[in-house]
Design a protein around this motif. Structure first.
Motif, PDB file in Angstrom:
ATOM      1  N   ARG A 221       0.818  -1.223   0.000  1.00 51.95           N
ATOM      2  CA  ARG A 221       0.000   0.000   0.000  1.00 51.95           C
ATOM      3  C   ARG A 221       0.847   1.267   0.000  1.00 51.95           C
TER       4      ARG A 221
ATOM      5  N   LYS B  83      -4.097   0.206   8.157  1.00 54.44           N
ATOM      6  CA  LYS B  83      -4.060  -0.954   7.262  1.00 54.44           C
ATOM      7  C   LYS B  83      -2.629  -1.446   7.147  1.00 54.44           C
TER       8      LYS B  83
ATOM      9  N   ASP C 119      -9.874  -8.527   1.599  1.00 55.27           N
ATOM     10  CA  ASP C 119     -11.197  -8.726   2.190  1.00 55.27           C
ATOM     11  C   ASP C 119     -11.302  -8.067   3.570  1.00 55.27           C
ATOM     12  N   GLY C 120     -10.671  -6.904   3.725  1.00 51.54           N
ATOM     13  CA  GLY C 120     -10.757  -6.160   4.987  1.00 51.54           C
ATOM     14  C   GLY C 120      -9.920  -6.746   6.113  1.00 51.54           C
TER      15      GLY C 120
ATOM     16  N   GLN D 158      -6.854  -4.800   8.927  1.00 44.31           N
ATOM     17  CA  GLN D 158      -7.277  -3.395   9.065  1.00 44.31           C
ATOM     18  C   GLN D 158      -7.953  -3.204  10.416  1.00 44.31           C
TER      19      GLN D 158
ATOM     20  N   GLU E 104      -5.078   5.683   7.201  1.00 42.04           N
ATOM     21  CA  GLU E 104      -5.837   6.370   6.175  1.00 42.04           C
ATOM     22  C   GLU E 104      -7.001   7.085   6.835  1.00 42.04           C
ATOM     23  N   LYS E 105      -7.287   8.275   6.400  1.00 43.61           N
ATOM     24  CA  LYS E 105      -8.443   8.988   6.941  1.00 43.61           C
ATOM     25  C   LYS E 105      -9.722   8.270   6.508  1.00 43.61           C
TER      26      LYS E 105
ATOM     27  N   GLU F 228     -19.013   2.918  -3.805  1.00 41.62           N
ATOM     28  CA  GLU F 228     -17.696   2.456  -4.237  1.00 41.62           C
ATOM     29  C   GLU F 228     -17.835   1.920  -5.652  1.00 41.62           C
TER      30      GLU F 228
ATOM     31  N   ASN G 181      -8.758   4.102  -4.321  1.00 39.91           N
ATOM     32  CA  ASN G 181      -8.495   3.286  -3.133  1.00 39.91           C
ATOM     33  C   ASN G 181      -7.298   2.385  -3.332  1.00 39.91           C
ATOM     34  N   GLU G 182      -7.414   1.393  -4.204  1.00 44.85           N
ATOM     35  CA  GLU G 182      -6.303   0.458  -4.400  1.00 44.85           C
ATOM     36  C   GLU G 182      -6.442  -0.192  -5.767  1.00 44.85           C
TER      37      GLU G 182
END
Ligand code: ATP
Ligand code: MG
Ligand code: MG
Length: 393
Positions: A100, A146, A153-154, A157, A181-182, A189, A271-272
Protein backbone atom coordinates in the motif's frame (compact mmCIF):
# COMPACT_ATOMS: atom_id res chain seq x y z
CA UNK A 1 -0.66 -25.56 -29.46
CA UNK A 2 0.91 -22.92 -27.25
CA UNK A 3 0.69 -23.18 -23.47
CA UNK A 4 -0.17 -20.28 -21.17
CA UNK A 5 0.80 -20.39 -17.49
CA UNK A 6 -0.62 -18.91 -14.32
CA UNK A 7 0.85 -18.58 -10.85
CA UNK A 8 -1.83 -19.46 -8.32
CA UNK A 9 -4.67 -21.93 -8.40
CA UNK A 10 -7.69 -20.06 -7.05
CA UNK A 11 -10.96 -19.20 -8.77
CA UNK A 12 -9.38 -16.38 -10.77
CA UNK A 13 -6.89 -18.87 -12.16
CA UNK A 14 -9.71 -21.29 -12.93
CA UNK A 15 -11.65 -18.72 -14.95
CA UNK A 16 -8.42 -17.71 -16.70
CA UNK A 17 -7.87 -21.37 -17.64
CA UNK A 18 -11.41 -21.63 -19.00
CA UNK A 19 -10.89 -18.54 -21.17
CA UNK A 20 -7.47 -19.72 -22.43
CA UNK A 21 -8.76 -23.18 -23.28
CA UNK A 22 -11.67 -21.74 -25.25
CA UNK A 23 -9.09 -20.14 -27.55
CA UNK A 24 -7.32 -23.50 -27.95
CA UNK A 25 -4.42 -22.85 -25.61
CA UNK A 26 -3.07 -25.47 -23.28
CA UNK A 27 -2.64 -24.29 -19.71
CA UNK A 28 -0.27 -24.78 -16.79
CA UNK A 29 -1.08 -23.85 -13.19
CA UNK A 30 1.58 -23.57 -10.50
CA UNK A 31 -0.15 -24.14 -7.16
CA UNK A 32 0.77 -26.29 -4.16
CA UNK A 33 -2.82 -27.21 -3.20
CA UNK A 34 -3.64 -30.49 -5.02
CA UNK A 35 -7.39 -29.67 -5.03
CA UNK A 36 -7.18 -26.06 -6.18
CA UNK A 37 -9.99 -24.66 -8.38
CA UNK A 38 -7.59 -23.90 -11.27
CA UNK A 39 -5.40 -26.98 -10.91
CA UNK A 40 -8.47 -29.20 -11.26
CA UNK A 41 -9.26 -27.87 -14.75
CA UNK A 42 -5.79 -27.22 -16.18
CA UNK A 43 -3.81 -29.39 -18.64
CA UNK A 44 -0.76 -29.15 -16.37
CA UNK A 45 -0.76 -28.68 -12.61
CA UNK A 46 2.66 -28.09 -11.08
CA UNK A 47 2.22 -28.75 -7.37
CA UNK A 48 5.04 -26.75 -5.81
CA UNK A 49 5.35 -23.61 -3.73
CA UNK A 50 5.24 -20.33 -5.69
CA UNK A 51 8.95 -19.77 -5.15
CA UNK A 52 10.17 -23.33 -5.74
CA UNK A 53 12.96 -23.21 -8.36
CA UNK A 54 12.10 -26.64 -9.81
CA UNK A 55 8.42 -25.79 -10.22
CA UNK A 56 9.23 -22.41 -11.74
CA UNK A 57 11.69 -23.96 -14.19
CA UNK A 58 9.01 -26.45 -15.21
CA UNK A 59 6.51 -23.62 -15.70
CA UNK A 60 8.97 -21.66 -17.84
CA UNK A 61 9.74 -24.76 -19.92
CA UNK A 62 6.07 -25.40 -20.63
CA UNK A 63 4.77 -21.90 -21.25
CA UNK A 64 5.10 -19.17 -23.87
CA UNK A 65 3.65 -16.57 -21.54
CA UNK A 66 2.91 -16.48 -17.81
CA UNK A 67 0.54 -14.44 -15.67
CA UNK A 68 -0.49 -14.38 -12.04
CA UNK A 69 -3.87 -14.67 -10.40
CA UNK A 70 -3.02 -13.29 -6.98
CA UNK A 71 -0.88 -10.35 -6.01
CA UNK A 72 1.13 -11.96 -3.26
CA UNK A 73 3.34 -14.05 -5.51
CA UNK A 74 6.88 -12.84 -4.72
CA UNK A 75 7.74 -10.09 -7.22
CA UNK A 76 11.27 -11.60 -7.55
CA UNK A 77 9.68 -14.76 -8.93
CA UNK A 78 7.98 -12.82 -11.74
CA UNK A 79 11.21 -10.96 -12.38
CA UNK A 80 13.17 -14.23 -12.69
CA UNK A 81 10.55 -15.83 -14.98
CA UNK A 82 10.61 -12.74 -17.18
CA UNK A 83 14.25 -13.43 -18.08
CA UNK A 84 13.06 -16.47 -20.06
CA UNK A 85 9.39 -15.88 -20.95
CA UNK A 86 6.77 -13.20 -21.53
CA UNK A 87 5.41 -12.31 -18.09
CA UNK A 88 2.41 -10.03 -17.72
CA UNK A 89 1.85 -8.10 -15.56
CA UNK A 90 5.50 -7.26 -14.89
CA UNK A 91 7.16 -7.78 -11.51
CA UNK A 92 7.40 -4.02 -10.94
CA UNK A 93 3.65 -3.48 -11.38
CA UNK A 94 2.76 -6.41 -9.15
CA UNK A 95 5.26 -5.13 -6.59
CA UNK A 96 3.46 -1.77 -6.47
CA UNK A 97 0.06 -3.42 -5.97
CA UNK A 98 1.49 -5.65 -3.20
CA UNK A 99 2.43 -2.76 -0.99
CA UNK A 100 0.00 0.00 0.00
CA UNK A 101 2.90 2.39 0.61
CA UNK A 102 4.18 2.00 -2.95
CA UNK A 103 0.65 1.89 -4.30
CA UNK A 104 -0.27 5.21 -2.72
CA UNK A 105 3.02 6.74 -3.91
CA UNK A 106 2.10 5.56 -7.42
CA UNK A 107 -1.40 7.04 -7.22
CA UNK A 108 0.06 10.29 -5.92
CA UNK A 109 2.62 10.40 -8.74
CA UNK A 110 -0.18 9.80 -11.28
CA UNK A 111 -2.54 12.35 -9.77
CA UNK A 112 -1.49 15.10 -12.17
CA UNK A 113 -2.61 12.96 -15.15
CA UNK A 114 -5.32 10.83 -13.50
CA UNK A 115 -6.93 13.80 -11.79
CA UNK A 116 -7.72 11.62 -8.78
CA UNK A 117 -6.10 11.51 -5.34
CA UNK A 118 -6.07 8.76 -2.71
CA UNK A 119 -7.45 9.36 0.78
CA UNK A 120 -5.18 11.45 3.05
CA UNK A 121 -2.76 9.06 4.77
CA UNK A 122 0.47 8.66 6.68
CA UNK A 123 3.03 5.86 6.57
CA UNK A 124 3.87 4.09 9.84
CA UNK A 125 6.79 1.69 9.70
CA UNK A 126 8.66 2.38 12.98
CA UNK A 127 7.78 3.26 16.62
CA UNK A 128 9.15 6.75 15.92
CA UNK A 129 6.86 7.25 12.94
CA UNK A 130 3.96 6.00 15.05
CA UNK A 131 4.74 8.57 17.75
CA UNK A 132 4.93 11.40 15.24
CA UNK A 133 1.71 10.41 13.47
CA UNK A 134 -0.13 9.90 16.78
CA UNK A 135 1.02 13.32 18.00
CA UNK A 136 0.66 15.38 14.82
CA UNK A 137 -1.90 13.82 12.50
CA UNK A 138 -5.19 14.27 14.31
CA UNK A 139 -6.54 15.25 10.86
CA UNK A 140 -6.40 11.51 9.91
CA UNK A 141 -8.77 10.49 12.73
CA UNK A 142 -11.10 8.74 12.73
CA UNK A 143 -9.07 6.58 10.41
CA UNK A 144 -8.26 3.05 9.33
CA UNK A 145 -4.90 1.50 10.06
CA UNK A 146 -4.06 -0.95 7.26
CA UNK A 147 -1.07 -3.28 6.98
CA UNK A 148 0.99 -2.30 3.94
CA UNK A 149 1.20 -5.89 2.72
CA UNK A 150 -0.92 -9.06 2.56
CA UNK A 151 -4.32 -7.59 3.51
CA UNK A 152 -7.45 -8.51 1.57
CA UNK A 153 -11.20 -8.73 2.19
CA UNK A 154 -10.76 -6.16 4.99
CA UNK A 155 -8.25 -8.35 6.87
CA UNK A 156 -5.26 -6.56 8.41
CA UNK A 157 -7.28 -3.39 9.07
CA UNK A 158 -8.34 -1.76 12.32
CA UNK A 159 -10.56 1.31 12.60
CA UNK A 160 -9.22 3.86 15.10
CA UNK A 161 -10.78 6.99 16.58
CA UNK A 162 -8.05 8.26 18.90
CA UNK A 163 -4.26 8.48 19.08
CA UNK A 164 -4.31 5.93 21.93
CA UNK A 165 -6.37 3.52 19.83
CA UNK A 166 -3.93 4.00 16.95
CA UNK A 167 -0.99 3.05 19.15
CA UNK A 168 -2.80 -0.05 20.39
CA UNK A 169 -3.88 -1.01 16.88
CA UNK A 170 -0.34 -0.80 15.50
CA UNK A 171 0.81 -3.23 18.23
CA UNK A 172 -2.15 -5.50 17.50
CA UNK A 173 -1.17 -5.65 13.82
CA UNK A 174 2.27 -6.78 14.94
CA UNK A 175 4.19 -3.52 14.50
CA UNK A 176 4.54 -4.17 10.77
CA UNK A 177 4.64 -1.50 8.05
CA UNK A 178 1.21 0.16 7.87
CA UNK A 179 -0.62 3.15 6.50
CA UNK A 180 -3.10 5.18 8.50
CA UNK A 181 -5.84 6.37 6.17
CA UNK A 182 -8.44 8.99 6.94
CA UNK A 183 -11.94 7.51 7.11
CA UNK A 184 -13.97 9.17 4.35
CA UNK A 185 -17.78 9.48 4.21
CA UNK A 186 -18.43 7.17 1.26
CA UNK A 187 -21.62 7.45 -0.76
CA UNK A 188 -20.61 4.55 -3.03
CA UNK A 189 -17.70 2.46 -4.24
CA UNK A 190 -16.81 1.52 -7.77
CA UNK A 191 -14.08 -0.19 -9.74
CA UNK A 192 -12.77 -0.17 -13.28
CA UNK A 193 -11.21 -3.00 -15.27
CA UNK A 194 -8.61 -1.97 -17.80
CA UNK A 195 -6.69 -4.21 -20.19
CA UNK A 196 -3.45 -3.03 -21.76
CA UNK A 197 -1.40 -4.86 -24.38
CA UNK A 198 2.36 -5.11 -25.03
CA UNK A 199 1.96 -2.46 -27.72
CA UNK A 200 0.18 -0.03 -25.39
CA UNK A 201 -3.30 -0.66 -26.78
CA UNK A 202 -5.83 -0.02 -23.98
CA UNK A 203 -9.44 -1.08 -23.62
CA UNK A 204 -11.69 -0.85 -20.59
CA UNK A 205 -15.02 -1.97 -19.23
CA UNK A 206 -17.71 0.41 -18.05
CA UNK A 207 -17.14 1.09 -14.31
CA UNK A 208 -19.27 -0.95 -11.93
CA UNK A 209 -20.65 -0.10 -8.49
CA UNK A 210 -19.66 -2.38 -5.62
CA UNK A 211 -21.30 -3.06 -2.27
CA UNK A 212 -19.15 -4.57 0.48
CA UNK A 213 -20.49 -6.32 3.56
CA UNK A 214 -18.11 -6.91 6.47
CA UNK A 215 -15.15 -5.91 4.27
CA UNK A 216 -15.94 -8.46 1.52
CA UNK A 217 -17.49 -7.70 -1.85
CA UNK A 218 -21.14 -8.78 -1.74
CA UNK A 219 -22.81 -7.23 -4.80
CA UNK A 220 -21.71 -5.62 -8.06
CA UNK A 221 -24.14 -3.43 -10.01
CA UNK A 222 -23.28 -3.20 -13.70
CA UNK A 223 -25.89 -1.32 -15.68
CA UNK A 224 -26.69 2.15 -16.90
CA UNK A 225 -27.60 4.30 -13.93
CA UNK A 226 -25.59 2.30 -11.39
CA UNK A 227 -23.22 5.28 -11.28
CA UNK A 228 -23.58 8.89 -12.42
CA UNK A 229 -22.23 8.93 -16.02
CA UNK A 230 -19.74 11.77 -15.50
CA UNK A 231 -18.27 10.03 -12.47
CA UNK A 232 -18.04 6.71 -14.32
CA UNK A 233 -16.21 8.41 -17.19
CA UNK A 234 -13.82 10.10 -14.76
CA UNK A 235 -13.09 6.74 -13.08
CA UNK A 236 -12.50 5.04 -16.40
CA UNK A 237 -10.09 7.74 -17.61
CA UNK A 238 -8.25 7.70 -14.27
CA UNK A 239 -7.83 3.91 -14.37
CA UNK A 240 -6.47 4.08 -17.91
CA UNK A 241 -3.89 6.68 -16.91
CA UNK A 242 -2.95 4.72 -13.75
CA UNK A 243 -2.22 1.67 -15.95
CA UNK A 244 -0.46 3.64 -18.68
CA UNK A 245 1.80 5.50 -16.24
CA UNK A 246 3.70 2.29 -15.46
CA UNK A 247 3.39 0.70 -18.91
CA UNK A 248 1.17 -1.97 -17.41
CA UNK A 249 0.49 -5.12 -19.48
CA UNK A 250 -2.49 -7.31 -18.64
CA UNK A 251 -5.76 -6.73 -16.80
CA UNK A 252 -5.74 -4.19 -13.98
CA UNK A 253 -8.61 -3.42 -11.61
CA UNK A 254 -8.65 -0.02 -9.92
CA UNK A 255 -11.00 0.49 -6.95
CA UNK A 256 -12.44 3.93 -6.17
CA UNK A 257 -14.40 5.54 -3.38
CA UNK A 258 -17.16 8.00 -4.13
CA UNK A 259 -17.24 10.70 -1.47
CA UNK A 260 -20.15 13.07 -0.88
CA UNK A 261 -19.80 16.30 -2.86
CA UNK A 262 -19.20 19.28 -0.67
CA UNK A 263 -17.25 17.33 1.97
CA UNK A 264 -13.50 17.92 2.23
CA UNK A 265 -12.52 15.20 -0.25
CA UNK A 266 -15.74 15.19 -2.24
CA UNK A 267 -15.84 13.32 -5.55
CA UNK A 268 -13.79 10.38 -6.75
CA UNK A 269 -10.94 9.02 -4.59
CA UNK A 270 -8.71 6.14 -5.67
CA UNK A 271 -8.50 3.29 -3.13
CA UNK A 272 -6.30 0.46 -4.40
CA UNK A 273 -5.51 -1.64 -7.45
CA UNK A 274 -5.30 -5.36 -8.22
CA UNK A 275 -2.88 -6.55 -10.92
CA UNK A 276 -5.31 -9.12 -12.34
CA UNK A 277 -8.98 -9.75 -13.06
CA UNK A 278 -11.11 -8.93 -10.05
CA UNK A 279 -14.17 -10.22 -8.25
CA UNK A 280 -16.02 -7.04 -9.22
CA UNK A 281 -15.50 -7.93 -12.91
CA UNK A 282 -17.10 -11.36 -12.80
CA UNK A 283 -20.32 -10.00 -14.32
CA UNK A 284 -18.38 -9.61 -17.59
CA UNK A 285 -18.52 -13.41 -18.01
CA UNK A 286 -22.23 -13.25 -18.83
CA UNK A 287 -23.03 -9.61 -19.58
CA UNK A 288 -20.30 -8.71 -22.09
CA UNK A 289 -19.10 -9.98 -25.45
CA UNK A 290 -15.60 -10.48 -23.98
CA UNK A 291 -14.93 -11.16 -20.31
CA UNK A 292 -12.13 -9.83 -18.12
CA UNK A 293 -10.51 -13.27 -18.40
CA UNK A 294 -10.70 -13.22 -22.21
CA UNK A 295 -8.86 -9.91 -22.12
CA UNK A 296 -6.26 -11.28 -19.70
CA UNK A 297 -5.55 -14.09 -22.20
CA UNK A 298 -5.43 -11.71 -25.17
CA UNK A 299 -3.15 -9.25 -23.37
CA UNK A 300 -0.57 -11.80 -22.19
CA UNK A 301 -0.58 -13.74 -25.48
CA UNK A 302 -0.09 -10.61 -27.56
CA UNK A 303 -3.44 -10.87 -29.35
CA UNK A 304 -5.38 -7.73 -30.30
CA UNK A 305 -7.64 -6.49 -27.50
CA UNK A 306 -11.31 -6.25 -28.44
CA UNK A 307 -13.05 -3.20 -26.94
CA UNK A 308 -15.55 -5.07 -24.76
CA UNK A 309 -19.22 -4.25 -25.13
CA UNK A 310 -21.78 -4.96 -22.42
CA UNK A 311 -24.91 -6.38 -23.99
CA UNK A 312 -27.07 -6.85 -20.87
CA UNK A 313 -27.56 -5.08 -17.58
CA UNK A 314 -26.21 -7.27 -14.79
CA UNK A 315 -25.98 -7.77 -11.05
CA UNK A 316 -23.34 -10.06 -9.56
CA UNK A 317 -24.02 -11.70 -6.21
CA UNK A 318 -21.04 -13.23 -4.41
CA UNK A 319 -21.62 -16.67 -2.94
CA UNK A 320 -19.64 -17.06 0.27
CA UNK A 321 -19.36 -20.27 2.28
CA UNK A 322 -22.08 -18.98 4.61
CA UNK A 323 -24.69 -19.91 1.99
CA UNK A 324 -23.74 -23.58 2.44
CA UNK A 325 -23.93 -23.51 6.25
CA UNK A 326 -27.13 -23.85 8.28
CA UNK A 327 -27.73 -22.17 11.65
CA UNK A 328 -25.78 -24.87 13.49
CA UNK A 329 -22.84 -24.68 11.06
CA UNK A 330 -23.72 -27.95 9.29
CA UNK A 331 -23.15 -28.08 5.55
CA UNK A 332 -26.22 -28.16 3.31
CA UNK A 333 -26.66 -27.70 -0.42
CA UNK A 334 -28.33 -24.40 -1.36
CA UNK A 335 -31.57 -24.60 -3.32
CA UNK A 336 -30.03 -24.25 -6.79
CA UNK A 337 -33.10 -25.51 -8.68
CA UNK A 338 -35.16 -22.64 -7.22
CA UNK A 339 -32.44 -20.13 -8.11
CA UNK A 340 -31.89 -21.48 -11.62
CA UNK A 341 -35.61 -21.48 -12.39
CA UNK A 342 -35.49 -17.66 -12.27
CA UNK A 343 -34.79 -15.97 -15.62
CA UNK A 344 -31.27 -14.78 -16.40
CA UNK A 345 -29.45 -16.50 -13.53
CA UNK A 346 -25.93 -17.73 -14.33
CA UNK A 347 -24.36 -19.84 -11.58
CA UNK A 348 -20.57 -20.10 -11.30
CA UNK A 349 -19.12 -22.47 -8.71
CA UNK A 350 -15.39 -22.80 -8.14
CA UNK A 351 -15.21 -26.47 -7.19
CA UNK A 352 -14.07 -25.86 -3.60
CA UNK A 353 -14.81 -28.83 -1.36
CA UNK A 354 -14.88 -27.12 2.01
CA UNK A 355 -17.38 -24.32 2.74
CA UNK A 356 -16.19 -21.87 5.40
CA UNK A 357 -17.87 -18.64 6.46
CA UNK A 358 -16.50 -15.79 4.33
CA UNK A 359 -14.84 -18.14 1.81
CA UNK A 360 -15.54 -17.29 -1.83
CA UNK A 361 -17.24 -20.42 -3.20
CA UNK A 362 -18.85 -19.01 -6.34
CA UNK A 363 -20.90 -16.17 -7.72
CA UNK A 364 -24.16 -15.68 -9.46
CA UNK A 365 -24.60 -13.32 -12.39
CA UNK A 366 -28.07 -12.09 -13.16
CA UNK A 367 -28.69 -10.63 -16.61
CA UNK A 368 -31.91 -9.55 -18.24
CA UNK A 369 -33.51 -7.38 -20.90
CA UNK A 370 -33.75 -4.33 -18.61
CA UNK A 371 -32.51 -3.06 -15.25
CA UNK A 372 -35.86 -3.45 -13.49
CA UNK A 373 -36.17 -7.15 -14.25
CA UNK A 374 -32.54 -7.80 -13.27
CA UNK A 375 -33.16 -6.12 -9.92
CA UNK A 376 -36.35 -8.09 -9.37
CA UNK A 377 -34.60 -11.42 -9.98
CA UNK A 378 -31.64 -10.35 -7.81
CA UNK A 379 -33.96 -9.60 -4.89
CA UNK A 380 -35.65 -12.98 -5.26
CA UNK A 381 -32.31 -14.81 -5.38
CA UNK A 382 -31.07 -12.89 -2.35
CA UNK A 383 -34.23 -13.85 -0.43
CA UNK A 384 -33.91 -17.51 -1.45
CA UNK A 385 -30.26 -17.78 -0.43
CA UNK A 386 -30.20 -15.26 2.43
CA UNK A 387 -27.64 -13.02 0.68
CA UNK A 388 -26.78 -9.58 2.12
CA UNK A 389 -26.05 -6.27 0.40
CA UNK A 390 -29.12 -5.72 -1.76
CA UNK A 391 -31.21 -3.64 0.64
CA UNK A 392 -30.65 -0.33 -1.08
CA UNK A 393 -31.73 -1.15 -4.66
P1 ATP B 1 -9.83 -6.11 -1.17
O1 ATP B 1 -10.37 -7.43 -0.77
O2 ATP B 1 -10.73 -5.33 -2.10
O3 ATP B 1 -8.40 -6.12 -1.63
P2 ATP B 1 -8.79 -4.78 1.20
O4 ATP B 1 -8.75 -5.71 2.34
O5 ATP B 1 -7.52 -4.50 0.48
O6 ATP B 1 -9.92 -5.22 0.16
P3 ATP B 1 -9.69 -1.99 1.22
O7 ATP B 1 -10.17 -2.00 -0.16
O8 ATP B 1 -8.55 -1.10 1.56
O9 ATP B 1 -9.37 -3.46 1.79
O10 ATP B 1 -10.89 -1.64 2.23
C1 ATP B 1 -11.99 -2.50 2.35
C2 ATP B 1 -13.26 -1.69 2.44
O11 ATP B 1 -13.25 -0.88 3.64
C3 ATP B 1 -13.43 -0.70 1.31
O12 ATP B 1 -13.98 -1.31 0.17
C4 ATP B 1 -14.35 0.32 1.97
O13 ATP B 1 -15.68 -0.17 2.03
C5 ATP B 1 -13.82 0.40 3.39
N1 ATP B 1 -12.77 1.43 3.49
C6 ATP B 1 -11.45 1.25 3.29
N2 ATP B 1 -10.76 2.40 3.42
C7 ATP B 1 -11.67 3.36 3.71
C8 ATP B 1 -11.58 4.77 3.95
N3 ATP B 1 -10.41 5.43 3.93
N4 ATP B 1 -12.73 5.44 4.22
C9 ATP B 1 -13.92 4.78 4.26
N5 ATP B 1 -14.06 3.46 4.03
C10 ATP B 1 -12.96 2.73 3.75
MG1 MG C 1 -6.91 -4.92 -1.38
MG1 MG D 1 -10.43 -3.27 -1.73
Amino acid sequence: PATLGVLGGGQLGRMFVHAAQRLGYRTAVLEPDPQSPAGLVSHHHIRTAYNDPTGLAQLADLCQAITTEFENVPAEVLHALAQARHVAPAAAAVGIAQDRIEEKAHFTACAAVSGVMCAPYAVITTPDELRVVAAERADLLPGILKTARLGYDGKGQIRVRTAAALTAAWAELGGVACVLEKMLPLTAECSVLVARGWDGQVVSFVPQRNVHVAGILAVTHAYEGALPPALAEQARAAAVSIAGYIGYVGVLCVEFFVVADGSAHGGLVVNEMAPRPHNSGHYTLDACNASQFDLQVHAMAGLPLPQPRQHSPAIMLNLLGDVWLDASGERREPNWPAVLSLPGTHLHLYGKAEARAGRKMGHLNITGPDVASVKTVARRVAALLGLPGLDAI
